[in-house]
Design a protein around this motif. Structure first.
Motif, short mmCIF file in Angstrom:
data_model
loop_
_atom_site.label_atom_id
_atom_site.label_comp_id
_atom_site.label_asym_id
_atom_site.label_seq_id
_atom_site.Cartn_x
_atom_site.Cartn_y
_atom_site.Cartn_z
N PHE A 75 -0.63 44.02 -3.65
CA PHE A 75 0.20 43.45 -4.70
C PHE A 75 -0.49 42.22 -5.28
CE2 PHE A 75 3.69 45.11 -1.81
CZ PHE A 75 3.94 46.24 -2.58
N LYS A 76 -0.40 42.07 -6.59
CA LYS A 76 -0.98 40.90 -7.25
C LYS A 76 -0.17 39.64 -6.94
CE LYS A 76 -2.91 43.33 -11.27
NZ LYS A 76 -2.86 43.45 -12.75
N LEU A 77 -0.85 38.51 -7.02
CA LEU A 77 -0.16 37.24 -6.90
C LEU A 77 0.68 37.02 -8.17
CD1 LEU A 77 -2.92 34.89 -5.45
CD2 LEU A 77 -1.23 36.26 -4.23
N PRO A 78 1.70 36.15 -8.10
CA PRO A 78 2.49 35.87 -9.31
C PRO A 78 1.62 35.41 -10.47
CG PRO A 78 3.53 34.92 -7.37
CD PRO A 78 2.19 35.42 -6.92
N ARG A 79 2.00 35.80 -11.67
CA ARG A 79 1.20 35.51 -12.86
C ARG A 79 0.96 34.01 -13.04
NH1 ARG A 79 3.53 38.22 -18.03
NH2 ARG A 79 3.04 40.03 -16.72
N ALA A 80 2.01 33.21 -12.80
CA ALA A 80 1.87 31.76 -12.98
C ALA A 80 0.83 31.18 -12.04
CB ALA A 80 3.22 31.08 -12.76
N LEU A 81 0.77 31.71 -10.83
CA LEU A 81 -0.20 31.21 -9.85
C LEU A 81 -1.61 31.65 -10.23
CD1 LEU A 81 0.01 29.49 -7.31
CD2 LEU A 81 0.06 31.58 -5.96
N ARG A 82 -1.74 32.88 -10.71
CA ARG A 82 -3.06 33.35 -11.17
C ARG A 82 -3.55 32.51 -12.34
NH1 ARG A 82 -0.56 38.49 -11.20
NH2 ARG A 82 -1.13 38.81 -13.38
N LYS A 83 -2.61 32.18 -13.25
CA LYS A 83 -2.97 31.37 -14.41
C LYS A 83 -3.40 29.97 -13.99
CE LYS A 83 -1.13 29.58 -18.76
NZ LYS A 83 0.06 29.46 -19.64
N ALA A 84 -2.65 29.38 -13.06
CA ALA A 84 -2.98 28.03 -12.58
C ALA A 84 -4.33 28.02 -11.88
CB ALA A 84 -1.88 27.53 -11.65
N ALA A 85 -4.61 29.08 -11.11
CA ALA A 85 -5.89 29.18 -10.43
C ALA A 85 -7.03 29.27 -11.44
CB ALA A 85 -5.90 30.37 -9.49
N GLY A 86 -6.80 30.06 -12.51
CA GLY A 86 -7.81 30.18 -13.55
C GLY A 86 -8.06 28.88 -14.27
N GLU A 87 -6.99 28.12 -14.55
CA GLU A 87 -7.12 26.83 -15.22
C GLU A 87 -7.87 25.83 -14.35
OE1 GLU A 87 -3.08 25.90 -16.04
OE2 GLU A 87 -2.99 27.13 -17.85
N LYS A 88 -7.60 25.86 -13.03
CA LYS A 88 -8.30 24.96 -12.13
C LYS A 88 -9.78 25.32 -12.08
CE LYS A 88 -8.61 23.21 -7.45
NZ LYS A 88 -8.26 23.35 -6.02
N ILE A 127 -4.64 24.98 -5.03
CA ILE A 127 -4.48 24.55 -6.42
C ILE A 127 -3.82 23.17 -6.50
CG2 ILE A 127 -3.32 25.04 -8.62
CD1 ILE A 127 -3.53 28.03 -7.84
N TYR A 128 -2.73 22.99 -5.76
CA TYR A 128 -1.90 21.79 -5.91
C TYR A 128 -2.11 20.75 -4.81
CZ TYR A 128 0.46 25.01 -9.08
OH TYR A 128 0.74 25.90 -10.08
N GLY A 129 -2.81 21.13 -3.74
CA GLY A 129 -2.98 20.23 -2.61
C GLY A 129 -1.71 20.17 -1.77
N ALA A 130 -1.81 19.48 -0.65
CA ALA A 130 -0.67 19.33 0.25
C ALA A 130 0.15 18.10 -0.14
CB ALA A 130 -1.16 19.21 1.69
N PRO A 131 1.46 18.12 0.10
CA PRO A 131 2.19 19.23 0.71
C PRO A 131 2.68 20.23 -0.34
CG PRO A 131 3.68 17.38 0.42
CD PRO A 131 2.31 16.92 -0.08
N VAL A 132 2.81 21.46 0.10
CA VAL A 132 3.53 22.49 -0.64
C VAL A 132 4.72 22.87 0.23
CG1 VAL A 132 3.47 24.91 -1.36
CG2 VAL A 132 1.60 23.39 -1.98
N TYR A 133 5.90 22.92 -0.36
CA TYR A 133 7.10 23.22 0.41
C TYR A 133 7.38 24.73 0.39
CZ TYR A 133 8.03 18.25 0.63
OH TYR A 133 7.93 16.90 0.88
N VAL A 134 7.93 25.22 1.47
CA VAL A 134 8.31 26.63 1.58
C VAL A 134 9.75 26.69 2.09
CG1 VAL A 134 7.76 28.90 2.52
CG2 VAL A 134 5.93 27.21 2.17
#
Length: 328
Positions: A311-324, A37-44
């Motif tokens: 388990f479902k992914l976090p709601r915010a991430l599902r929403k962002a994926a849907g928007e993309k 969704i966001y491209g690299a880098p993503v921090y963990v």
């Protein structure tokens, strides 16, 4: 070189269930989806799960692992919290810096956090059965003010702990403990503090319990038990302990086939093989292949039960994926 002829084959008892649990699958998926969704880098923040093979694979995809938030070079990029959970101070610090954060805490760990908070709000002191320094324990203790939780690591701790109010007491546990060792501690706490509140449902997670049960069944049949997992993986280390206490003294933790002590393996042996909840199946397959290059090998599945948890992914991430998806 394949050994054949009159030598007896090595018999591998392959545990089922083994390897990835639903919380680990979810955590890895969160990092992968965030990169999409966001491209690299993503921090963990910290290892997403306790397995170097998994972490290195995510690094190659663009994940950057840090110990603390102040190591993040670009605070505008997403930061993900590991499956083990974090103290409340971590998301608070991320909010103060204006960071976008995603919580990959296993839902079963989040359940323990909620229990701790509920007991504290009800005026109870909380006893946490777990291992000092483990990220999950640090995260759970960090849900409450300092002094509100007392850590119980051993049976001796349970025998000697002096809580501030024995009549207002509850216990919770780390999710990756030995089921049988923990039961002895719980029984001692109940003996000393009859009014202690216990979890409505066991805190030790289904995956930990299932993997320990199949190893307990397997160990008496084996000359050697191999547990694929990382040295800093609590649930993997517990599997080794369970194998030893269940009748197979030669139980070893291996990160991959390269760590197998082949001098301990001889034709005709029965070798138990399992994997901790954060170890990918490809590492198990690598161990089996390494056996096949050295011995005639028979693989038998020792299946205790099937797992269908997800388990479902976090709601915010599902929403962002849907928007993309809608924008593309």
């Amino acid at each position: 070189m394949q050994i054949s002829g009159k030598e007896q084959p090595v018999r591998i008892l392959l545990a089922q269930p083994r390897g990835f649990c639903a919380g680990v699958v979810r955590a890895i998926s969160i990092v992968e989806r965030a990169l999409e969704i966001y491209g690299a880098p993503v921090y963990v923040r910290h290892e997403i799960v306790h397995n170097r093979f998994v972490v290195d694979g995510l690094k190659r995809k663009g994940a950057v692992f840090v110990d603390e938030l102040d190591e993040i070079a670009d605070p505008s990029r997403p930061v993900i919290f590991s499956a083990h959970g974090v103290p409340k101070s971590v998301p608070q610090a991320a909010d103060a810096r204006g960071m976008m954060w995603i919580d990959a805490t296993c839902p079963l760990v989040s359940k323990v956090h909620s229990e701790a908070i509920r007991h504290h709000e009800a005026g109870r002191h909380v006893l946490l059965i777990g291992h000092a320094g483990h990220p999950e324990v640090i995260g759970t203790m960090g849900q409450l003010p300092e002094g509100a939780i007392t850590l119980i690591e051993t049976l001796e701790d349970a025998r000697t702990v002096q809580p501030p109010d024995p009549e207002n007491l509850a216990y919770i546990t780390q999710t990756t403990l030995s089921v049988f060792d923990t039961q002895a501690i719980v029984e001692e706490l109940k003996r000393r503090f009859p009014a202690i509140r216990e979890p409505v449902k066991d805190d030790i997670c289904y995956a930990t319990t299932n993997r320990q049960q199949v190893v307990r069944e397997m160990a008496p049949q084996c000359d050697v038990v191999l547990v694929v997992g990382a040295p800093n993986s609590s649930n993997s280390r517990r599997l080794v302990e369970v194998a030893k206490s269940s009748g197979c003294e030669k139980a070893f933790l291996v990160q991959s086939a390269e760590d197998v002590s082949w001098q301990d393996i001889r034709p005709g042996m029965t070798v138990g093989l399992t994997a901790g909840a954060s170890a990918p199946e490809v590492l198990v397959e690598g161990v089996i292949e390494a056996f096949r290059t050295r011995f005639d090998t028979i693989v038998e599945l020792l299946a205790l039960k099937e797992e269908h948890v997800s388990f479902k992914l976090p709601r915010a991430l599902r929403k962002a994926a849907g928007e993309k998806g809608a924008a593309s």
